[in-house]
Design an enzyme around this catalytic site. Structure first.
Site, PDB file in Angstrom:
ATOM      1  CG  ASP A   1      -6.343  -3.520  -3.549  1.00 40.92           C
ATOM      2  OD1 ASP A   1      -7.147  -2.606  -3.256  1.00 40.92           O
ATOM      3  OD2 ASP A   1      -5.120  -3.443  -3.338  1.00 40.92           O
TER       4      ASP A   1
ATOM      5  CB  SER B   1      -0.939  -0.049   1.206  1.00 38.46           C
ATOM      6  OG  SER B   1      -1.916   0.929   1.117  1.00 38.46           O
TER       7      SER B   1
ATOM      8  NE  ARG C   1      -8.392   1.779  11.159  1.00 34.92           N
ATOM      9  CZ  ARG C   1      -7.299   1.372  10.537  1.00 34.92           C
ATOM     10  NH1 ARG C   1      -6.776   2.129   9.578  1.00 34.92           N
ATOM     11  NH2 ARG C   1      -6.719   0.250  10.852  1.00 34.92           N
TER      12      ARG C   1
ATOM     13  CG  HIS D   1      -5.811  -2.020   0.132  1.00 36.45           C
ATOM     14  ND1 HIS D   1      -4.899  -1.966  -0.896  1.00 36.45           N
ATOM     15  CD2 HIS D   1      -5.294  -1.263   1.127  1.00 36.45           C
ATOM     16  CE1 HIS D   1      -3.874  -1.198  -0.530  1.00 36.45           C
ATOM     17  NE2 HIS D   1      -4.085  -0.763   0.692  1.00 36.45           N
TER      18      HIS D   1
END
Lengths: 200, 377
Positions: free
Chosen positions: B322, B157, B227, B355
Protein backbone atom coordinates in the site's frame (compact mmCIF):
# COMPACT_ATOMS: atom_id res chain seq x y z
CA UNK A 1 -2.60 -23.17 34.61
CA UNK A 2 -0.07 -25.51 33.02
CA UNK A 3 3.40 -25.50 34.48
CA UNK A 4 5.66 -22.87 32.99
CA UNK A 5 8.91 -23.89 31.31
CA UNK A 6 11.79 -23.58 33.78
CA UNK A 7 13.54 -20.72 31.93
CA UNK A 8 10.30 -18.74 31.71
CA UNK A 9 9.59 -19.47 35.38
CA UNK A 10 12.99 -18.01 36.32
CA UNK A 11 12.30 -14.89 34.26
CA UNK A 12 8.86 -14.54 35.87
CA UNK A 13 10.52 -14.61 39.27
CA UNK A 14 12.91 -11.87 38.24
CA UNK A 15 10.18 -9.54 37.02
CA UNK A 16 8.39 -7.42 39.62
CA UNK A 17 4.58 -7.60 39.60
CA UNK A 18 2.67 -4.85 37.81
CA UNK A 19 5.69 -3.69 35.84
CA UNK A 20 5.79 -2.90 32.12
CA UNK A 21 7.73 -5.09 29.75
CA UNK A 22 8.72 -5.30 26.11
CA UNK A 23 9.22 -8.88 24.93
CA UNK A 24 11.48 -9.02 21.86
CA UNK A 25 10.65 -12.04 19.75
CA UNK A 26 7.72 -12.94 21.99
CA UNK A 27 6.86 -16.12 20.05
CA UNK A 28 3.41 -17.45 20.77
CA UNK A 29 3.13 -15.22 23.83
CA UNK A 30 3.51 -17.86 26.57
CA UNK A 31 5.67 -15.63 28.79
CA UNK A 32 3.59 -12.49 28.21
CA UNK A 33 0.37 -14.33 28.95
CA UNK A 34 1.78 -15.82 32.15
CA UNK A 35 3.13 -12.48 33.31
CA UNK A 36 -0.17 -10.76 32.56
CA UNK A 37 -2.40 -13.40 34.15
CA UNK A 38 -0.26 -14.23 37.20
CA UNK A 39 1.66 -11.02 37.91
CA UNK A 40 -0.35 -8.16 36.40
CA UNK A 41 2.58 -7.35 34.12
CA UNK A 42 1.64 -5.54 30.91
CA UNK A 43 3.40 -4.39 27.79
CA UNK A 44 4.01 -5.50 24.24
CA UNK A 45 5.44 -8.43 22.39
CA UNK A 46 7.39 -7.86 19.19
CA UNK A 47 7.28 -10.73 16.70
CA UNK A 48 7.82 -11.30 12.98
CA UNK A 49 6.47 -14.86 12.56
CA UNK A 50 2.88 -14.56 11.35
CA UNK A 51 1.71 -17.87 12.90
CA UNK A 52 3.07 -16.84 16.29
CA UNK A 53 1.49 -13.38 15.97
CA UNK A 54 -1.86 -15.06 15.36
CA UNK A 55 -1.35 -17.15 18.52
CA UNK A 56 -0.66 -13.96 20.50
CA UNK A 57 -3.84 -12.35 19.18
CA UNK A 58 -5.84 -15.41 20.19
CA UNK A 59 -4.45 -14.96 23.71
CA UNK A 60 -5.61 -11.33 23.66
CA UNK A 61 -2.03 -10.06 23.98
CA UNK A 62 -0.59 -6.81 22.66
CA UNK A 63 1.62 -7.86 19.77
CA UNK A 64 3.44 -5.65 17.30
CA UNK A 65 4.53 -7.15 13.99
CA UNK A 66 8.07 -5.99 13.38
CA UNK A 67 11.56 -7.12 12.45
CA UNK A 68 13.92 -6.84 15.42
CA UNK A 69 16.79 -6.24 13.04
CA UNK A 70 15.15 -2.91 12.24
CA UNK A 71 15.95 -1.89 15.84
CA UNK A 72 13.86 -0.27 18.55
CA UNK A 73 14.21 3.35 17.43
CA UNK A 74 10.41 3.86 17.51
CA UNK A 75 10.48 3.40 21.28
CA UNK A 76 11.39 6.25 23.59
CA UNK A 77 14.02 6.02 26.35
CA UNK A 78 13.05 4.14 29.49
CA UNK A 79 9.59 3.25 28.18
CA UNK A 80 9.67 -0.12 29.99
CA UNK A 81 10.79 -1.59 33.30
CA UNK A 82 12.15 -4.66 31.53
CA UNK A 83 13.07 -5.51 27.98
CA UNK A 84 13.11 -9.30 27.58
CA UNK A 85 14.55 -11.38 24.77
CA UNK A 86 14.32 -15.17 25.09
CA UNK A 87 16.25 -17.39 22.70
CA UNK A 88 16.48 -14.67 20.05
CA UNK A 89 19.80 -12.90 20.71
CA UNK A 90 21.73 -15.45 18.65
CA UNK A 91 19.49 -14.91 15.60
CA UNK A 92 19.95 -11.13 15.42
CA UNK A 93 22.23 -9.34 12.93
CA UNK A 94 23.65 -6.91 15.48
CA UNK A 95 23.17 -8.40 18.97
CA UNK A 96 25.61 -5.91 20.53
CA UNK A 97 23.60 -2.94 19.25
CA UNK A 98 20.30 -4.52 20.22
CA UNK A 99 21.49 -5.08 23.80
CA UNK A 100 22.36 -1.40 24.03
CA UNK A 101 18.95 -0.58 22.58
CA UNK A 102 17.34 -2.79 25.21
CA UNK A 103 18.94 -0.71 27.94
CA UNK A 104 17.94 2.52 26.24
CA UNK A 105 14.21 1.71 26.09
CA UNK A 106 14.14 -0.33 29.32
CA UNK A 107 15.61 0.07 32.79
CA UNK A 108 16.70 -3.58 32.86
CA UNK A 109 17.35 -6.20 30.21
CA UNK A 110 16.77 -9.95 30.37
CA UNK A 111 18.17 -12.32 27.75
CA UNK A 112 18.37 -16.07 27.32
CA UNK A 113 20.48 -17.85 24.73
CA UNK A 114 21.92 -21.32 24.06
CA UNK A 115 25.42 -21.58 25.54
CA UNK A 116 27.91 -22.45 22.80
CA UNK A 117 30.47 -23.20 25.53
CA UNK A 118 28.55 -26.30 26.66
CA UNK A 119 30.74 -29.43 26.73
CA UNK A 120 28.73 -31.08 23.98
CA UNK A 121 29.27 -28.14 21.63
CA UNK A 122 33.00 -28.26 22.47
CA UNK A 123 33.07 -32.00 21.88
CA UNK A 124 31.29 -31.78 18.53
CA UNK A 125 33.95 -29.46 17.17
CA UNK A 126 37.03 -30.74 19.06
CA UNK A 127 36.52 -34.45 18.44
CA UNK A 128 33.84 -34.75 15.78
CA UNK A 129 35.12 -31.92 13.64
CA UNK A 130 31.51 -30.88 13.01
CA UNK A 131 29.37 -27.91 13.88
CA UNK A 132 27.42 -28.88 17.00
CA UNK A 133 23.87 -30.15 16.57
CA UNK A 134 22.07 -31.14 19.79
CA UNK A 135 19.21 -30.23 22.16
CA UNK A 136 19.69 -26.49 22.61
CA UNK A 137 21.02 -25.92 19.07
CA UNK A 138 19.20 -28.46 16.92
CA UNK A 139 20.01 -26.99 13.49
CA UNK A 140 22.48 -27.88 10.75
CA UNK A 141 24.98 -25.14 9.86
CA UNK A 142 23.18 -24.38 6.58
CA UNK A 143 19.66 -23.96 7.93
CA UNK A 144 20.26 -22.49 11.34
CA UNK A 145 18.67 -19.16 12.24
CA UNK A 146 21.45 -18.82 14.84
CA UNK A 147 24.00 -16.55 13.22
CA UNK A 148 25.61 -15.15 16.40
CA UNK A 149 26.07 -17.99 18.86
CA UNK A 150 28.18 -17.21 21.92
CA UNK A 151 29.31 -18.68 25.23
CA UNK A 152 28.64 -17.39 28.73
CA UNK A 153 32.19 -16.00 28.79
CA UNK A 154 31.66 -14.23 25.46
CA UNK A 155 28.44 -12.62 26.67
CA UNK A 156 30.01 -11.51 29.93
CA UNK A 157 32.95 -10.03 28.02
CA UNK A 158 30.50 -8.05 25.88
CA UNK A 159 28.84 -6.75 29.04
CA UNK A 160 32.20 -5.62 30.42
CA UNK A 161 33.06 -3.91 27.12
CA UNK A 162 29.69 -2.16 27.02
CA UNK A 163 29.77 -1.14 30.68
CA UNK A 164 26.75 -3.31 31.46
CA UNK A 165 26.18 -4.63 34.97
CA UNK A 166 25.03 -8.27 35.27
CA UNK A 167 22.41 -8.39 38.03
CA UNK A 168 21.54 -12.08 37.90
CA UNK A 169 22.62 -15.19 36.01
CA UNK A 170 21.12 -18.68 35.80
CA UNK A 171 21.88 -21.67 33.61
CA UNK A 172 19.59 -24.59 32.81
CA UNK A 173 19.62 -27.62 30.52
CA UNK A 174 17.77 -27.76 27.22
CA UNK A 175 15.01 -29.48 29.19
CA UNK A 176 15.09 -26.42 31.44
CA UNK A 177 16.41 -28.27 34.49
CA UNK A 178 19.17 -27.15 36.80
CA UNK A 179 21.91 -29.00 38.74
CA UNK A 180 24.88 -28.48 41.06
CA UNK A 181 27.54 -29.17 38.40
CA UNK A 182 25.89 -26.57 36.26
CA UNK A 183 26.12 -24.00 39.04
CA UNK A 184 29.82 -24.76 39.64
CA UNK A 185 30.87 -24.82 35.98
CA UNK A 186 28.10 -22.96 34.16
CA UNK A 187 30.00 -22.34 30.93
CA UNK A 188 30.71 -26.04 30.59
CA UNK A 189 27.45 -27.56 31.77
CA UNK A 190 24.80 -24.90 31.19
CA UNK A 191 22.91 -25.39 27.96
CA UNK A 192 20.71 -22.34 28.22
CA UNK A 193 21.92 -19.11 29.83
CA UNK A 194 19.67 -16.48 31.45
CA UNK A 195 20.89 -13.01 32.35
CA UNK A 196 19.34 -9.96 33.94
CA UNK A 197 21.38 -6.79 33.47
CA UNK A 198 21.31 -3.02 33.65
CA UNK A 199 23.48 0.00 32.96
CA UNK A 200 26.31 0.44 35.47
CA UNK B 1 -26.08 -12.46 -7.68
CA UNK B 2 -25.84 -16.25 -7.57
CA UNK B 3 -29.14 -18.17 -7.51
CA UNK B 4 -28.81 -18.72 -3.78
CA UNK B 5 -27.36 -16.46 -1.09
CA UNK B 6 -24.02 -17.87 0.15
CA UNK B 7 -24.28 -19.38 3.66
CA UNK B 8 -21.68 -16.97 5.02
CA UNK B 9 -23.56 -13.89 3.78
CA UNK B 10 -25.90 -11.88 5.95
CA UNK B 11 -28.38 -12.27 3.07
CA UNK B 12 -30.99 -9.79 1.95
CA UNK B 13 -30.70 -6.45 3.73
CA UNK B 14 -32.45 -3.14 3.42
CA UNK B 15 -31.45 0.36 4.51
CA UNK B 16 -33.22 2.61 7.02
CA UNK B 17 -33.22 6.38 7.24
CA UNK B 18 -32.85 8.39 10.43
CA UNK B 19 -33.94 12.02 10.36
CA UNK B 20 -32.29 14.51 12.71
CA UNK B 21 -34.11 17.73 13.45
CA UNK B 22 -31.75 19.44 15.88
CA UNK B 23 -28.99 21.40 14.15
CA UNK B 24 -25.50 19.96 13.77
CA UNK B 25 -22.68 22.51 14.13
CA UNK B 26 -19.89 21.79 11.66
CA UNK B 27 -16.14 22.44 11.84
CA UNK B 28 -16.37 24.87 8.91
CA UNK B 29 -18.51 27.20 11.08
CA UNK B 30 -21.77 26.49 9.32
CA UNK B 31 -24.51 24.22 10.58
CA UNK B 32 -26.95 21.74 9.15
CA UNK B 33 -30.38 22.66 10.54
CA UNK B 34 -31.71 19.22 9.77
CA UNK B 35 -30.27 16.20 8.04
CA UNK B 36 -30.76 12.53 7.35
CA UNK B 37 -28.47 9.53 7.59
CA UNK B 38 -29.15 6.38 5.65
CA UNK B 39 -27.80 3.25 7.31
CA UNK B 40 -27.94 -0.51 7.39
CA UNK B 41 -27.72 -2.89 10.32
CA UNK B 42 -26.84 -6.57 10.38
CA UNK B 43 -27.27 -9.01 13.27
CA UNK B 44 -29.18 -8.48 16.51
CA UNK B 45 -28.62 -5.81 19.13
CA UNK B 46 -28.42 -7.65 22.45
CA UNK B 47 -30.51 -6.81 25.52
CA UNK B 48 -27.92 -4.54 27.18
CA UNK B 49 -27.04 -2.98 23.81
CA UNK B 50 -23.37 -3.78 24.26
CA UNK B 51 -22.61 -5.69 21.05
CA UNK B 52 -22.84 -2.90 18.47
CA UNK B 53 -20.02 -2.43 15.97
CA UNK B 54 -19.88 0.71 13.85
CA UNK B 55 -18.40 0.37 10.37
CA UNK B 56 -17.04 3.58 8.83
CA UNK B 57 -16.75 3.71 5.07
CA UNK B 58 -14.02 5.04 2.80
CA UNK B 59 -14.00 7.68 0.05
CA UNK B 60 -16.41 6.24 -2.48
CA UNK B 61 -18.35 3.56 -0.62
CA UNK B 62 -21.54 3.84 1.40
CA UNK B 63 -23.86 2.33 4.01
CA UNK B 64 -24.30 -0.91 2.05
CA UNK B 65 -21.41 -2.80 3.62
CA UNK B 66 -22.69 -6.39 3.40
CA UNK B 67 -25.43 -8.59 2.03
CA UNK B 68 -27.63 -8.07 -1.00
CA UNK B 69 -30.51 -5.66 -1.57
CA UNK B 70 -32.30 -8.13 -3.81
CA UNK B 71 -31.78 -11.41 -5.58
CA UNK B 72 -31.05 -9.38 -8.71
CA UNK B 73 -28.00 -7.64 -7.16
CA UNK B 74 -24.86 -8.43 -9.11
CA UNK B 75 -22.58 -7.73 -6.15
CA UNK B 76 -22.92 -7.78 -2.36
CA UNK B 77 -22.01 -4.84 -0.09
CA UNK B 78 -18.47 -3.46 -0.27
CA UNK B 79 -17.11 -5.30 2.80
CA UNK B 80 -18.85 -8.64 2.33
CA UNK B 81 -15.45 -10.29 2.84
CA UNK B 82 -15.27 -9.09 6.43
CA UNK B 83 -18.90 -8.83 7.62
CA UNK B 84 -21.22 -11.81 7.96
CA UNK B 85 -21.82 -15.01 9.91
CA UNK B 86 -18.46 -16.48 10.97
CA UNK B 87 -16.50 -13.66 9.32
CA UNK B 88 -14.09 -11.30 11.17
CA UNK B 89 -17.01 -9.03 12.07
CA UNK B 90 -19.28 -11.91 12.98
CA UNK B 91 -22.95 -11.02 12.64
CA UNK B 92 -23.80 -13.99 14.88
CA UNK B 93 -22.19 -12.03 17.73
CA UNK B 94 -22.28 -8.39 16.74
CA UNK B 95 -24.93 -5.88 15.79
CA UNK B 96 -23.31 -4.09 12.89
CA UNK B 97 -24.20 -0.50 11.94
CA UNK B 98 -22.96 1.28 8.82
CA UNK B 99 -24.18 4.69 7.70
CA UNK B 100 -23.52 6.74 4.58
CA UNK B 101 -21.43 9.74 5.58
CA UNK B 102 -22.87 13.25 5.53
CA UNK B 103 -22.13 14.84 2.18
CA UNK B 104 -22.48 11.46 0.50
CA UNK B 105 -24.60 10.61 -2.51
CA UNK B 106 -26.19 7.34 -1.47
CA UNK B 107 -29.07 8.61 0.63
CA UNK B 108 -27.61 10.62 3.51
CA UNK B 109 -27.89 14.40 3.33
CA UNK B 110 -25.45 15.67 0.75
CA UNK B 111 -25.13 17.85 -2.33
CA UNK B 112 -27.94 15.96 -4.12
CA UNK B 113 -30.41 16.45 -1.22
CA UNK B 114 -32.95 19.24 -1.09
CA UNK B 115 -31.77 22.25 0.89
CA UNK B 116 -34.75 22.95 3.20
CA UNK B 117 -34.00 26.68 3.02
CA UNK B 118 -34.27 26.95 -0.76
CA UNK B 119 -36.33 23.93 -1.71
CA UNK B 120 -33.67 23.10 -4.31
CA UNK B 121 -30.77 20.61 -4.24
CA UNK B 122 -27.75 21.89 -2.27
CA UNK B 123 -25.29 21.23 -5.07
CA UNK B 124 -22.07 23.08 -4.32
CA UNK B 125 -23.75 24.88 -1.38
CA UNK B 126 -23.60 21.80 0.82
CA UNK B 127 -21.17 22.70 3.61
CA UNK B 128 -17.67 21.22 3.72
CA UNK B 129 -17.76 18.35 6.21
CA UNK B 130 -14.83 16.86 8.14
CA UNK B 131 -14.05 13.52 9.72
CA UNK B 132 -14.89 15.07 13.09
CA UNK B 133 -18.29 16.16 11.76
CA UNK B 134 -18.94 12.63 10.55
CA UNK B 135 -18.02 11.19 13.92
CA UNK B 136 -20.38 13.63 15.66
CA UNK B 137 -23.19 12.71 13.27
CA UNK B 138 -22.54 8.99 13.79
CA UNK B 139 -22.67 9.50 17.57
CA UNK B 140 -26.13 11.01 17.12
CA UNK B 141 -27.17 8.00 15.10
CA UNK B 142 -25.92 5.80 17.97
CA UNK B 143 -28.09 7.88 20.35
CA UNK B 144 -31.09 7.31 18.12
CA UNK B 145 -30.43 3.56 18.12
CA UNK B 146 -30.02 3.55 21.93
CA UNK B 147 -26.33 2.59 21.75
CA UNK B 148 -24.31 4.26 24.51
CA UNK B 149 -21.07 2.49 23.75
CA UNK B 150 -19.89 0.60 20.68
CA UNK B 151 -18.04 -2.66 21.24
CA UNK B 152 -15.86 -1.52 18.34
CA UNK B 153 -15.59 1.15 15.68
CA UNK B 154 -13.97 -0.27 12.55
CA UNK B 155 -12.87 1.15 9.22
CA UNK B 156 -10.38 0.99 6.37
CA UNK B 157 -8.67 3.93 4.65
CA UNK B 158 -10.78 7.06 5.27
CA UNK B 159 -12.94 4.74 7.42
CA UNK B 160 -9.90 3.93 9.57
CA UNK B 161 -9.39 7.64 10.09
CA UNK B 162 -12.94 7.88 11.43
CA UNK B 163 -12.26 4.96 13.79
CA UNK B 164 -9.21 6.83 15.10
CA UNK B 165 -11.16 10.08 15.45
CA UNK B 166 -13.88 8.21 17.35
CA UNK B 167 -11.34 6.99 19.91
CA UNK B 168 -10.12 10.57 20.41
CA UNK B 169 -13.45 12.41 20.41
CA UNK B 170 -15.65 9.91 22.28
CA UNK B 171 -13.28 7.88 24.49
CA UNK B 172 -16.16 6.56 26.60
CA UNK B 173 -18.35 5.52 23.71
CA UNK B 174 -16.26 2.66 22.27
CA UNK B 175 -14.18 -0.17 23.70
CA UNK B 176 -12.15 -1.04 20.60
CA UNK B 177 -11.01 0.75 17.49
CA UNK B 178 -9.82 -1.09 14.39
CA UNK B 179 -7.80 1.15 12.10
CA UNK B 180 -6.98 -0.45 8.75
CA UNK B 181 -4.86 0.90 5.87
CA UNK B 182 -5.05 4.41 7.28
CA UNK B 183 -2.76 7.31 8.19
CA UNK B 184 -2.89 9.90 10.97
CA UNK B 185 -3.04 12.60 8.29
CA UNK B 186 -2.42 12.96 4.57
CA UNK B 187 1.02 13.55 3.14
CA UNK B 188 1.69 16.34 0.63
CA UNK B 189 1.70 13.64 -2.05
CA UNK B 190 -1.75 12.37 -0.94
CA UNK B 191 -3.13 15.92 -1.05
CA UNK B 192 -1.52 16.44 -4.46
CA UNK B 193 -3.38 13.46 -5.91
CA UNK B 194 -6.64 14.75 -4.42
CA UNK B 195 -6.04 18.18 -5.91
CA UNK B 196 -5.49 16.76 -9.41
CA UNK B 197 -8.75 14.81 -9.00
CA UNK B 198 -10.59 17.98 -7.95
CA UNK B 199 -9.09 20.00 -10.78
CA UNK B 200 -10.17 17.34 -13.27
CA UNK B 201 -13.76 17.74 -12.03
CA UNK B 202 -13.79 21.50 -11.59
CA UNK B 203 -12.24 22.29 -14.98
CA UNK B 204 -14.70 20.05 -16.83
CA UNK B 205 -16.80 22.44 -18.99
CA UNK B 206 -19.89 20.58 -17.75
CA UNK B 207 -19.12 21.38 -14.10
CA UNK B 208 -20.84 24.80 -14.05
CA UNK B 209 -19.32 25.62 -10.66
CA UNK B 210 -21.05 22.63 -9.16
CA UNK B 211 -24.52 23.53 -10.53
CA UNK B 212 -24.40 20.95 -13.30
CA UNK B 213 -27.78 19.46 -12.38
CA UNK B 214 -29.42 22.82 -13.05
CA UNK B 215 -27.95 22.52 -16.56
CA UNK B 216 -29.18 18.94 -16.86
CA UNK B 217 -25.69 17.57 -17.19
CA UNK B 218 -22.86 16.11 -15.12
CA UNK B 219 -19.08 16.65 -15.38
CA UNK B 220 -18.57 13.12 -16.64
CA UNK B 221 -15.11 13.52 -18.06
CA UNK B 222 -13.74 15.19 -14.95
CA UNK B 223 -15.22 12.67 -12.54
CA UNK B 224 -14.00 9.84 -14.73
CA UNK B 225 -10.44 11.16 -14.78
CA UNK B 226 -10.59 11.69 -11.01
CA UNK B 227 -11.61 8.08 -10.52
CA UNK B 228 -8.97 6.78 -12.95
CA UNK B 229 -6.34 8.67 -10.97
CA UNK B 230 -7.75 7.25 -7.74
CA UNK B 231 -7.52 3.70 -9.07
CA UNK B 232 -3.84 4.17 -9.90
CA UNK B 233 -3.21 5.01 -6.25
CA UNK B 234 -5.28 2.05 -5.01
CA UNK B 235 -3.20 -0.55 -6.86
CA UNK B 236 0.45 -1.35 -6.37
CA UNK B 237 2.93 -1.31 -9.24
CA UNK B 238 3.26 -5.09 -8.82
CA UNK B 239 -0.49 -5.69 -8.81
CA UNK B 240 -0.89 -3.64 -11.97
CA UNK B 241 1.95 -5.46 -13.66
CA UNK B 242 0.55 -8.82 -12.57
CA UNK B 243 -2.99 -8.00 -13.65
CA UNK B 244 -2.35 -6.11 -16.89
CA UNK B 245 1.35 -6.01 -17.69
CA UNK B 246 1.79 -4.46 -21.13
CA UNK B 247 -0.87 -6.68 -22.57
CA UNK B 248 -2.51 -5.29 -25.69
CA UNK B 249 -6.23 -5.51 -26.20
CA UNK B 250 -6.00 -6.39 -29.88
CA UNK B 251 -2.66 -8.13 -29.63
CA UNK B 252 -0.90 -5.47 -31.71
CA UNK B 253 0.08 -1.82 -31.56
CA UNK B 254 -2.17 0.41 -33.66
CA UNK B 255 -0.22 3.68 -33.42
CA UNK B 256 -3.24 5.63 -32.23
CA UNK B 257 -4.88 7.08 -29.14
CA UNK B 258 -7.69 4.61 -28.69
CA UNK B 259 -7.49 2.05 -25.93
CA UNK B 260 -4.56 -0.25 -26.72
CA UNK B 261 -3.12 -1.48 -23.46
CA UNK B 262 -5.34 -3.47 -21.09
CA UNK B 263 -4.58 -1.10 -18.22
CA UNK B 264 -6.10 1.74 -20.26
CA UNK B 265 -9.20 -0.30 -20.80
CA UNK B 266 -9.44 -1.13 -17.08
CA UNK B 267 -9.05 2.49 -15.99
CA UNK B 268 -11.59 3.75 -18.52
CA UNK B 269 -14.06 1.10 -17.44
CA UNK B 270 -13.58 1.96 -13.76
CA UNK B 271 -13.94 5.67 -14.53
CA UNK B 272 -17.04 5.27 -16.67
CA UNK B 273 -18.89 2.99 -14.28
CA UNK B 274 -18.12 5.37 -11.41
CA UNK B 275 -19.76 8.28 -13.21
CA UNK B 276 -23.06 6.41 -13.22
CA UNK B 277 -23.10 5.88 -9.48
CA UNK B 278 -21.29 8.81 -7.91
CA UNK B 279 -21.83 12.55 -7.62
CA UNK B 280 -19.01 14.95 -8.50
CA UNK B 281 -19.80 17.40 -5.67
CA UNK B 282 -19.66 14.52 -3.17
CA UNK B 283 -16.30 13.46 -4.60
CA UNK B 284 -14.99 16.99 -4.01
CA UNK B 285 -16.29 16.98 -0.42
CA UNK B 286 -14.85 13.54 0.40
CA UNK B 287 -11.39 14.46 -0.87
CA UNK B 288 -11.50 17.65 1.22
CA UNK B 289 -12.45 15.66 4.33
CA UNK B 290 -9.37 13.52 3.68
CA UNK B 291 -7.11 16.53 3.20
CA UNK B 292 -8.31 18.21 6.40
CA UNK B 293 -8.09 15.10 8.57
CA UNK B 294 -5.41 15.74 11.19
CA UNK B 295 -6.40 14.86 14.76
CA UNK B 296 -3.03 16.05 16.07
CA UNK B 297 -3.76 19.63 15.03
CA UNK B 298 -5.88 20.16 18.16
CA UNK B 299 -3.01 18.85 20.31
CA UNK B 300 0.03 20.98 19.33
CA UNK B 301 0.52 18.84 16.20
CA UNK B 302 1.50 16.00 18.49
CA UNK B 303 -0.27 12.72 17.73
CA UNK B 304 0.99 11.24 21.00
CA UNK B 305 -0.82 14.00 22.90
CA UNK B 306 -3.91 13.49 20.75
CA UNK B 307 -4.10 9.84 21.79
CA UNK B 308 -3.18 10.39 25.46
CA UNK B 309 -6.74 10.22 26.74
CA UNK B 310 -8.14 7.45 24.53
CA UNK B 311 -9.53 4.45 26.42
CA UNK B 312 -9.96 1.95 23.63
CA UNK B 313 -7.91 -1.05 22.85
CA UNK B 314 -6.89 -0.91 19.18
CA UNK B 315 -5.92 -3.04 16.24
CA UNK B 316 -3.88 -1.31 13.55
CA UNK B 317 -3.43 -3.11 10.22
CA UNK B 318 -1.35 -2.11 7.19
CA UNK B 319 -0.47 -3.78 3.89
CA UNK B 320 3.07 -4.07 2.55
CA UNK B 321 2.45 -2.76 -0.98
CA UNK B 322 0.00 0.00 0.00
CA UNK B 323 1.73 3.17 -1.11
CA UNK B 324 -1.30 5.42 -0.68
CA UNK B 325 -1.20 4.87 3.10
CA UNK B 326 1.96 2.85 3.51
CA UNK B 327 2.85 0.79 6.61
CA UNK B 328 5.12 3.65 7.71
CA UNK B 329 2.02 5.84 8.05
CA UNK B 330 0.25 3.25 10.21
CA UNK B 331 3.40 3.05 12.31
CA UNK B 332 2.97 6.73 13.19
CA UNK B 333 -0.29 5.69 14.87
CA UNK B 334 1.46 2.69 16.44
CA UNK B 335 4.15 4.92 17.94
CA UNK B 336 1.61 7.34 19.40
CA UNK B 337 -0.22 4.37 20.94
CA UNK B 338 2.81 2.81 22.60
CA UNK B 339 4.16 6.19 23.68
CA UNK B 340 0.96 6.33 25.74
CA UNK B 341 1.19 2.70 26.96
CA UNK B 342 -2.13 1.93 25.26
CA UNK B 343 -3.27 -1.62 24.65
CA UNK B 344 -3.08 -2.41 20.94
CA UNK B 345 -1.73 -4.80 18.34
CA UNK B 346 -0.18 -3.99 14.99
CA UNK B 347 -0.33 -6.28 11.97
CA UNK B 348 1.52 -5.76 8.69
CA UNK B 349 -0.05 -7.96 6.04
CA UNK B 350 2.12 -9.14 3.16
CA UNK B 351 -0.11 -8.44 0.18
CA UNK B 352 0.56 -7.38 -3.41
CA UNK B 353 -2.79 -5.65 -4.01
CA UNK B 354 -1.76 -2.21 -2.75
CA UNK B 355 -4.26 -0.02 -0.89
CA UNK B 356 -7.18 -2.11 -2.21
CA UNK B 357 -5.91 -5.05 -0.13
CA UNK B 358 -8.03 -3.91 2.83
CA UNK B 359 -11.12 -5.02 0.92
CA UNK B 360 -9.69 -8.41 -0.03
CA UNK B 361 -10.00 -11.85 1.48
CA UNK B 362 -6.32 -12.36 2.37
CA UNK B 363 -5.95 -15.37 4.73
CA UNK B 364 -3.53 -13.79 7.25
CA UNK B 365 -5.58 -10.57 7.28
CA UNK B 366 -8.83 -12.48 7.83
CA UNK B 367 -7.28 -14.72 10.52
CA UNK B 368 -5.71 -11.93 12.57
CA UNK B 369 -8.74 -9.66 12.20
CA UNK B 370 -10.99 -12.56 13.33
CA UNK B 371 -8.71 -13.45 16.25
CA UNK B 372 -8.77 -9.85 17.48
CA UNK B 373 -12.53 -9.46 17.09
CA UNK B 374 -13.08 -12.77 18.93
CA UNK B 375 -11.70 -11.05 22.03
CA UNK B 376 -13.94 -8.00 21.61
CA UNK B 377 -16.43 -8.57 24.36
Amino acid sequence: MTELRRDLAIISDWIKPNSRILDLGCGNGTLLKHLRDAHGVNGYGLEIDTNKILECLKKDLNVIQTDLDAGLSDFDEESFDYVVMTQTLQAIYHPDKLIEEMLRVGREGIVTFPNFGHWRARLHIALGGHMPVYGAIPYEWYNTPNIHLCTLSDFEQLCRDKNIKILQREVVTAEHKTSTTMRVLPNLFGELALYRFSRK
Amino acid sequence: MPDTIPADSIGIVSPSVQKFESPLALDCGRELKEYELIYETYGQLNADKSNAVLICHALSSNHHAAGYHSMEDKKPGWWENCIGPGKPIDTNRFFVVCSNNLGGCSGSSGPMSINPETGKPYGPDFPIVTVKDWVRSQARLADALGIDQFAAVVGGSLGGMQALQWAIDFPDRLRHSVIIAAAPRLSAQNIAFNEVARQAIMTDPEFYEGRYHEHNTVPKRGLMIARMLGHITYLSDDAMRGKFGRELREGKINYGFDVEFQIESYLRYQGQSFVDRFDANTYLLMTKALDYFDPAIDYDNDLTKALAHIKTKSLVISFTTDWRFAPERSKEIVKALHDNDKDFSYIEVEADQGHDAFLMKIPYYMDTFSAYMANVK
